[in-house]
Design a protein around this motif. Structure first.
Motif, PDB file in Angstrom:
ATOM      1  N   LYS A 213       4.037   3.362  12.311  1.00 22.51           N
ATOM      2  CA  LYS A 213       4.114   2.415  13.421  1.00 22.51           C
ATOM      3  C   LYS A 213       3.081   1.298  13.260  1.00 22.51           C
ATOM      4  O   LYS A 213       3.391   0.126  13.443  1.00 22.51           O
ATOM      5  CB  LYS A 213       3.891   3.148  14.746  1.00 22.51           C
ATOM      6  CG  LYS A 213       4.026   2.267  15.950  1.00 22.51           C
ATOM      7  CD  LYS A 213       3.907   3.064  17.240  1.00 22.51           C
ATOM      8  CE  LYS A 213       4.107   2.151  18.433  1.00 22.51           C
ATOM      9  NZ  LYS A 213       4.013   2.881  19.690  1.00 22.51           N
ATOM     10  N   LYS A 214       1.862   1.659  12.887  1.00 27.57           N
ATOM     11  CA  LYS A 214       0.781   0.672  12.776  1.00 27.57           C
ATOM     12  C   LYS A 214       0.917  -0.190  11.516  1.00 27.57           C
ATOM     13  O   LYS A 214       0.557  -1.365  11.524  1.00 27.57           O
ATOM     14  CB  LYS A 214      -0.569   1.376  12.783  1.00 27.57           C
ATOM     15  CG  LYS A 214      -1.747   0.419  12.751  1.00 27.57           C
ATOM     16  CD  LYS A 214      -3.015   1.068  13.209  1.00 27.57           C
ATOM     17  CE  LYS A 214      -4.196   0.153  13.094  1.00 27.57           C
ATOM     18  NZ  LYS A 214      -4.384  -0.728  14.208  1.00 27.57           N
ATOM     19  N   TYR A 215       1.426   0.400  10.433  1.00 29.03           N
ATOM     20  CA  TYR A 215       1.539  -0.307   9.151  1.00 29.03           C
ATOM     21  C   TYR A 215       2.971  -0.194   8.626  1.00 29.03           C
ATOM     22  O   TYR A 215       3.229   0.529   7.666  1.00 29.03           O
ATOM     23  CB  TYR A 215       0.554   0.279   8.135  1.00 29.03           C
ATOM     24  CG  TYR A 215      -0.875   0.258   8.614  1.00 29.03           C
ATOM     25  CD1 TYR A 215      -1.621  -0.922   8.585  1.00 29.03           C
ATOM     26  CD2 TYR A 215      -1.476   1.416   9.105  1.00 29.03           C
ATOM     27  CE1 TYR A 215      -2.934  -0.944   9.031  1.00 29.03           C
ATOM     28  CE2 TYR A 215      -2.790   1.398   9.557  1.00 29.03           C
ATOM     29  CZ  TYR A 215      -3.508   0.219   9.517  1.00 29.03           C
ATOM     30  OH  TYR A 215      -4.811   0.201   9.968  1.00 29.03           O
ATOM     31  N   PRO A 216       3.898  -0.893   9.221  1.00 29.45           N
ATOM     32  CA  PRO A 216       5.314  -0.729   8.851  1.00 29.45           C
ATOM     33  C   PRO A 216       5.655  -1.165   7.428  1.00 29.45           C
ATOM     34  O   PRO A 216       6.708  -0.802   6.915  1.00 29.45           O
ATOM     35  CB  PRO A 216       6.052  -1.595   9.880  1.00 29.45           C
ATOM     36  CG  PRO A 216       5.036  -2.556  10.397  1.00 29.45           C
ATOM     37  CD  PRO A 216       3.702  -1.870  10.279  1.00 29.45           C
ATOM     38  N   ASP A 217       4.752  -1.895   6.774  1.00 31.36           N
ATOM     39  CA  ASP A 217       5.022  -2.323   5.400  1.00 31.36           C
ATOM     40  C   ASP A 217       4.468  -1.349   4.364  1.00 31.36           C
ATOM     41  O   ASP A 217       4.710  -1.505   3.172  1.00 31.36           O
ATOM     42  CB  ASP A 217       4.470  -3.723   5.158  1.00 31.36           C
ATOM     43  CG  ASP A 217       2.972  -3.826   5.441  1.00 31.36           C
ATOM     44  OD1 ASP A 217       2.484  -3.095   6.324  1.00 31.36           O
ATOM     45  OD2 ASP A 217       2.301  -4.644   4.793  1.00 31.36           O
ATOM     46  N   TYR A 218       3.729  -0.326   4.781  1.00 22.73           N
ATOM     47  CA  TYR A 218       3.204   0.677   3.849  1.00 22.73           C
ATOM     48  C   TYR A 218       4.316   1.617   3.404  1.00 22.73           C
ATOM     49  O   TYR A 218       5.235   1.912   4.176  1.00 22.73           O
ATOM     50  CB  TYR A 218       2.120   1.532   4.512  1.00 22.73           C
ATOM     51  CG  TYR A 218       0.784   0.870   4.668  1.00 22.73           C
ATOM     52  CD1 TYR A 218       0.597  -0.503   4.519  1.00 22.73           C
ATOM     53  CD2 TYR A 218      -0.321   1.639   4.998  1.00 22.73           C
ATOM     54  CE1 TYR A 218      -0.649  -1.070   4.679  1.00 22.73           C
ATOM     55  CE2 TYR A 218      -1.567   1.066   5.169  1.00 22.73           C
ATOM     56  CZ  TYR A 218      -1.727  -0.285   5.011  1.00 22.73           C
ATOM     57  OH  TYR A 218      -2.963  -0.848   5.175  1.00 22.73           O
TER      58      TYR A 218
ATOM     59  N   MET B  52       0.857  -1.178   0.000  1.00 22.09           N
ATOM     60  CA  MET B  52       0.000   0.000   0.000  1.00 22.09           C
ATOM     61  C   MET B  52       0.899   1.234   0.000  1.00 22.09           C
ATOM     62  O   MET B  52       1.829   1.329   0.791  1.00 22.09           O
ATOM     63  CB  MET B  52      -0.876  -0.013   1.241  1.00 22.09           C
ATOM     64  CG  MET B  52      -1.709   1.214   1.443  1.00 22.09           C
ATOM     65  SD  MET B  52      -3.329   1.261   0.649  1.00 22.09           S
ATOM     66  CE  MET B  52      -4.108  -0.201   1.232  1.00 22.09           C
TER      67      MET B  52
ATOM     68  N   MET C 133       0.844   6.030  11.227  1.00 17.90           N
ATOM     69  CA  MET C 133       0.721   5.084  10.125  1.00 17.90           C
ATOM     70  C   MET C 133       1.970   4.213   9.986  1.00 17.90           C
ATOM     71  O   MET C 133       1.863   3.012   9.727  1.00 17.90           O
ATOM     72  CB  MET C 133       0.440   5.826   8.813  1.00 17.90           C
ATOM     73  CG  MET C 133      -0.933   6.467   8.745  1.00 17.90           C
ATOM     74  SD  MET C 133      -2.295   5.286   8.874  1.00 17.90           S
ATOM     75  CE  MET C 133      -2.162   4.469   7.282  1.00 17.90           C
TER      76      MET C 133
ATOM     77  N   ASN D  64      10.880   3.061   3.785  1.00 17.60           N
ATOM     78  CA  ASN D  64       9.524   3.146   3.257  1.00 17.60           C
ATOM     79  C   ASN D  64       8.932   4.560   3.372  1.00 17.60           C
ATOM     80  O   ASN D  64       7.728   4.752   3.231  1.00 17.60           O
ATOM     81  CB  ASN D  64       8.599   2.145   3.956  1.00 17.60           C
ATOM     82  CG  ASN D  64       8.491   2.399   5.449  1.00 17.60           C
ATOM     83  OD1 ASN D  64       9.417   2.892   6.084  1.00 17.60           O
ATOM     84  ND2 ASN D  64       7.355   2.041   6.015  1.00 17.60           N
TER      85      ASN D  64
END
Length: 134
Positions: free
Chosen positions: A22-27, A1, A20, A52
């Motif tokens: 921290k919550k979605y480290p792959d974004y 994403m 964001m 990222n």
């Protein structure tokens, strides 16, 4: 994403970026900010070195630049925090409010339509939405 966050060097935008990441480290997070009186690049120091995260100094009113970024990065989501919000500044120079809050918002929404972005979040001021009847 991939998410483009405009106005991300401001207080609220930068805290949203931290949340964001921290919550979605792959974004992938792309922060687009003009760095006016409200934006401070040092606010983003904790994320500047992250693989990222990318910072782009850009004016959301610059249609060609915005379209180029959307074409290059193909975002899934756009969150617009970029806005002029100091009422006393609007008295001195109301045109800048029209440029950023109306024209800039229009450029972002046009870019979303043109590049098929499925989700756009507008976080802004009463200069975009209008005042609330009490």
């Amino acid at each position: 994403m991939t998410i483009i966050i405009t106005g991300g060097a401001g207080f609220i935008g930068s805290n949203f970026i931290f949340y964001m990441m921290k919550k979605y480290p792959d974004y992938r997070i792309i922060c687009l900010d003009k760095l006016t009186y409200a934006g401070n690049l040092s606010t983003l120091a904790p994320v500047m070195g992250k693989p990222n995260f990318r910072f782009v100094k850009m004016d959301i009113c610059d249609r060609e630049a915005v379209y180029g970024l959307f074409e290059e990065k193909n975002p899934d989501v756009v969150v617009n925090f970029a806005a002029e919000s100091h009422v006393d500044r609007s008295i001195l120079n109301p045109e800048i409010f029209l440029e950023t809050n109306i024209i800039g918002t229009s450029v972002l929404m046009d870019a979303c339509r043109k590049y098929g972005i499925g989700r756009y979040h507008q976080v802004s001021t009463d200069e975009v939405y209008g005042d609330l009847p009490l």
